[in-house]
Design an enzyme around this catalytic site. Structure first.
Site, mmCIF file in Angstrom:
data_model
loop_
_atom_site.group_PDB
_atom_site.id
_atom_site.type_symbol
_atom_site.label_atom_id
_atom_site.label_comp_id
_atom_site.label_asym_id
_atom_site.label_seq_id
_atom_site.Cartn_x
_atom_site.Cartn_y
_atom_site.Cartn_z
ATOM 1 N N ASP A 37 -9.841 -21.581 -27.875
ATOM 2 C CA ASP A 37 -10.895 -20.809 -28.512
ATOM 3 C C ASP A 37 -11.470 -19.834 -27.485
ATOM 4 O O ASP A 37 -11.203 -19.952 -26.270
ATOM 5 C CB ASP A 37 -11.971 -21.770 -29.032
ATOM 6 C CG ASP A 37 -13.015 -21.060 -29.872
ATOM 7 O OD1 ASP A 37 -12.662 -20.099 -30.574
ATOM 8 O OD2 ASP A 37 -14.186 -21.468 -29.816
ATOM 9 N N ASP A 39 -15.168 -18.005 -27.687
ATOM 10 C CA ASP A 39 -16.597 -18.181 -27.434
ATOM 11 C C ASP A 39 -16.921 -19.652 -27.177
ATOM 12 O O ASP A 39 -16.513 -20.531 -27.930
ATOM 13 C CB ASP A 39 -17.419 -17.672 -28.627
ATOM 14 C CG ASP A 39 -17.287 -16.172 -28.819
ATOM 15 O OD1 ASP A 39 -17.303 -15.459 -27.808
ATOM 16 O OD2 ASP A 39 -17.159 -15.725 -29.969
#
Length: 283
Positions: A37, A39
């Site tokens: 991922d 953020d």
């Protein structure tokens, strides 16, 4: 592979692994491919998380196959690579995989040359064009809803009428809100709910936590689930989707989910680390 060779998730998830620990992956093999991922894992509020630049550079230097995943469908990979560079992360655009790209691949696989009515920005329209999709508001096969900074009442009304008329409904991701300097903004999931209320039709949602997002990413880099890991900061998206896709899951505590949250879920990550800095020391 014998069942006894697999690490127990309860043991791995109980406390963050010491930085010096050598991880025994369930297959007994090194992880060959990495999905991560963005953020909360690599960046936070436009600043790199400690260890993230070095981890990316390690993967690049060792020719490791990897993709950075995001549910954001607004930007193209080139746009995102430029934004990440300004945040101190050098990630090649070919190593970025968005929900827009996953959506375009899904539609191409389902119906080559499909006709699509699209609500979205360049990240989505570019991905659809490159997949050979025809963008139109005349008798489309699909209505595809993505993120945009300026949702149009007229465009939403058109989408509702086309779906009532028989077009299939797809959303790039389920995120109900997105961030801005002024506060939260309505995002794809919120507008999808409006359209569903008006049409009685639920969308097929491509992005996390649908493991379809991960499977399309693995196909992109010719990865196998048995030797692929997913790094995320959210139990309810990254970890559950990684688990359902059959991946080795790594939860980092540098984002949304914290240690105290883990026991509230009926599933566990294979590893829990404070941040990707700890992971870097294990590679």
């Amino acid at each position: 592979m014998s069942e006894s060779a697999a690490p127990t998730t309860d043991t791995l998830a109980a406390v963050p692994a010491p930085a010096s620990a050598k991880v025994a992956y369930r297959s007994g093999q090194d992880i060959e491919c990495w999905l991560t991922d963005m953020d909360g894992v690599l960046v936070h509020e436009n600043h790199p998380i400690p260890g993230a630049p070095e981890l990316i550079q390690r993967w690049v230097d060792t020719s490791r196959r990897f993709l950075v995943l995001t549910n954001n469908s607004i930007f193209t990979p080139r746009d995102l690579a430029a934004r990440l560079r300004s945040s101190g992360l050098s990630i090649p655009e070919e190593n970025i995989w968005t929900s827009a790209l996953a959506t375009a691949v899904f539609i191409k696989d389902q119906m080559a040359g499909a006709r699509v009515y699209c609500i979205g920005e360049a990240g989505l329209t570019t991905a659809l064009h490159e997949a050979g999709v025809i963008l139109t508001d005349q008798d489309p096969d699909y209505v595809v809803l993505g993120e945009t900074r300026t949702y149009s009442f007229n465009a939403i009304t058109t989408a509702i009428r086309l779906i009532v008329g028989g077009a299939r409904f797809i959303a790039t991701n389920p995120d109900a809100t997105g961030p801005s300097k002024e506060g939260v903004l309505p995002a794809t999931g919120a507008i999808a709910a409006l359209i569903t209320k008006a049409t009685g039709r639920e969308p097929y949602t491509i992005g996390k936590p649908n493991p379809m997002m991960f499977r399309s990413a693995m196909n992109q880099i010719d990865a196998h689930s048995e030797t692929t890991a997913m790094i995320g900061d959210r139990m309810d998206t990254d970890i559950v989707a990684g688990m359902e896709a059959g991946l080795h899951t790594v939860l980092v505590l540098s984002g949304i989910t914290q240690q105290a949250d883990i026991p509230t879920y009926p599933f566990r990550p294979n590893q829990v680390l404070n941040s990707v800095s700890d992971l870097l020391r294990q590679l």
